[in-house]
Structure formats: C-alpha cells, structure tokens
Design an enzyme around this catalytic site. Structure first.
Site, PDB file in Angstrom:
ATOM      1  CG  ASP A  65      -2.285   0.573   0.920  1.00 16.76           C
ATOM      2  OD1 ASP A  65      -2.604   0.733  -0.267  1.00 16.76           O
ATOM      3  OD2 ASP A  65      -3.034   0.873   1.871  1.00 16.76           O
ATOM      4  CG  ASP A 116      -7.615   0.231   2.886  1.00 13.29           C
ATOM      5  OD1 ASP A 116      -6.562  -0.421   2.860  1.00 13.29           O
ATOM      6  OD2 ASP A 116      -7.840   1.196   2.127  1.00 13.29           O
TER       7      ASP A 116
END
Length: 281
Positions: free
Chosen positions: A73, A124
């Site tokens: 990420d 997420d």
C-alpha cells in the site's frame, strides 16, 4: 419457515427469499444508476461475506498478510508517481467503476484530492477484519475473561484510532493516504504487543482448536509419544493453564488384541476398541 422447494436448490426460507430480492434489487439499481449508496451496499456485503467465510487459523497468517500489504500500500500510494508518472493506486481506484471501494461524498467527509468523493478500498476493511474475526473467536475460547477487556475490544479501538488518524492526515495534507499505514500499527501491532504482555503470544501465534468436547474453552492438541515398541500411545490434552491431564494408555489399532484379554471387563474392552478415558486431577 420453509416457503417452497426449488429444484436443485432445496428448501427456501422467508429470510433467504427476502435476501435474494434485496440483493438483486441493489445490483440492478447500481447497474442502472451507479449511485454511491448502492455501491456501498454491495461493497459492504462483499466485506461481510469475506469475513464470514474466511477464518484465519492463527495470527501468524494475519501478520504475514498485513505486513506485506502494508508495504504494498505504501509503495503504490507514495512511490508509484515518481516511477510511473502518476499515482497508480488513485488512478486505478478512480478508473474502475466497480463496487471495490466505499464512496463517501466530500460534503460528509474530509477533502482529499480533486474528486467529489473520498474513497476507501474494501481491502482496508476486509483484510484487517479477518484479524478482528480471529480475535473475537480467540476471546470466545477463553471464558475466564467474563466480559473483561479482550483482544477483540482492543482490535476495535485500534482500528477506530487508526482510521481516525488516516482521515486527520487526509484533511491536513489533502493527499491520498494508504489506510493500512495507520490500520496495521493500530490493529496487528497492538494485538501482538498485548498478547506479549499477557504471556499469550505463543497461543496467538500457533492458533487454537476449540472443540465441543471441551466447552470450557480448552485448547486441545494431541501428541503421539512412542516408547520405542510402538505398542502404546498416550494422548495429552493441554488445557489453557498448560497443565497436563493424565490419560489411560491406548492400544495401537495395528496390534492384534489377545483373545483372553478381550473377554475382560467393560473398561478394558473400551480401551481395546481404541478409546481412551480422561482422568481429571
């Protein structure tokens, strides 16, 4: 309550029929309008289904998964633009018109980049959520907590703090942020540290097996101990206080029992059939 019997499907309950119509309605509404509410309903359903179906056997899997995605990420959000000329993560999220993210209108949330929506990827939510499901199961396997502060409560607090921190940074710098940069320290690191302080990190790391035969949350593991002749095996049941529970010897099923011994009492007959009795201290 069963409403009908469908071919190749079986009985259909009222709840299943209602869920089917609501789900199909949301999909059709999203296909025709692309509205953000329908998008969020479908995205939330995907996350819930993933967390309900996938169950981590231990925190080891979650640690490897979240650590790798943590680095992934950060790279694609912060370091992809100097290499590829644009922020790949943001471009992919904005370019794919699919329910793979939650859309929050900027009027309800903090501003980030030039877009009318603030976006939160399903990864997420679902990937840290797998850790949350594991912590909840781990707490349920420990009835001695009796409603005390457990790992799941710690996970929820850490996730909330991490997400709030992400939105604050988003508001201050007005730039896309990798949510896992804040969620992984708030969830995984916090749970691991708490387990270390409690002396339960090994249990979290190796996992557990909750069985119906041990309603008090015993963690059951079996080890075969051979005395060199392979004539006997001893099953060891470890409870959560790491105390050993004695068991009767169990015949190896490959050995042929003595006909004379087979005519013994019922207890001996049970052992010859391959069962064993647990003797509590």
């Amino acid at each position: 309550m069963c409403l009908s019997q469908l071919p190749a499907w079986g009985p259909v309950t009222g709840l299943e029929a209602t869920s089917l119509f609501v789900g199909v309605g949301c999909v059709v509404f999203w296909l025709l309008s692309g509205h953000w509410v329908a998008n969020n309903i479908l995205g939330s359903a995907i996350c819930l289904y993933m967390m309900a179906v996938l169950r981590l056997p231990n925190i080891k899997v979650s640690a490897v998964l979240l650590t790798l995605l943590f680095c992934y990420d950060i790279f694609w959000v912060f370091y992809s633009k100097p290499i590829f000329g644009e922020n790949v993560m943001v471009t992919a999220a904005k370019g794919l018109d699919l329910p793979i993210k939650l859309l929050l209108p900027r009027g309800f949330t903090t501003p980030c980049y030039t877009s009318s929506f603030t976006m939160l990827g399903l990864g997420d939510i679902a990937l840290p959520g797998l850790l949350g499901v594991f912590t909840r199961r781990f707490d349920l396997a420990k009835p001695q907590l009796n409603g005390k502060f457990g790992y799941f409560t710690l996970f929820v607090v850490g996730y909330t703090v991490g997400m709030m921190t992400c939105f604050v940074v988003l508001f201050v710098f007005k730039a896309a942020q990798p949510a896992l940069l804040y969620l992984v320290p708030g969830t995984l690191v916090t749970v691991v540290l708490f387990g270390f302080l409690r002396g339960e990190l090994r249990e979290l790391w190796d996992g557990f097996e909750r069985t119906e035969d041990h309603p008090e949350g015993a963690v059951a593991t079996s080890e075969a101990i051979h005395d060199g002749t392979d004539a006997e095996q001893t099953a060891i049941i470890m409870n959560e206080s790491d105390e050993e529970v004695e068991t009767a010897p169990m015949l190896n099923i490959s050995d042929e029992p003595d006909p004379k011994e087979a005519k013994g009492d019922d207890d001996h007959h049970d052992i010859a059939m391959g069962s064993f009795k647990i003797v509590q201290d």
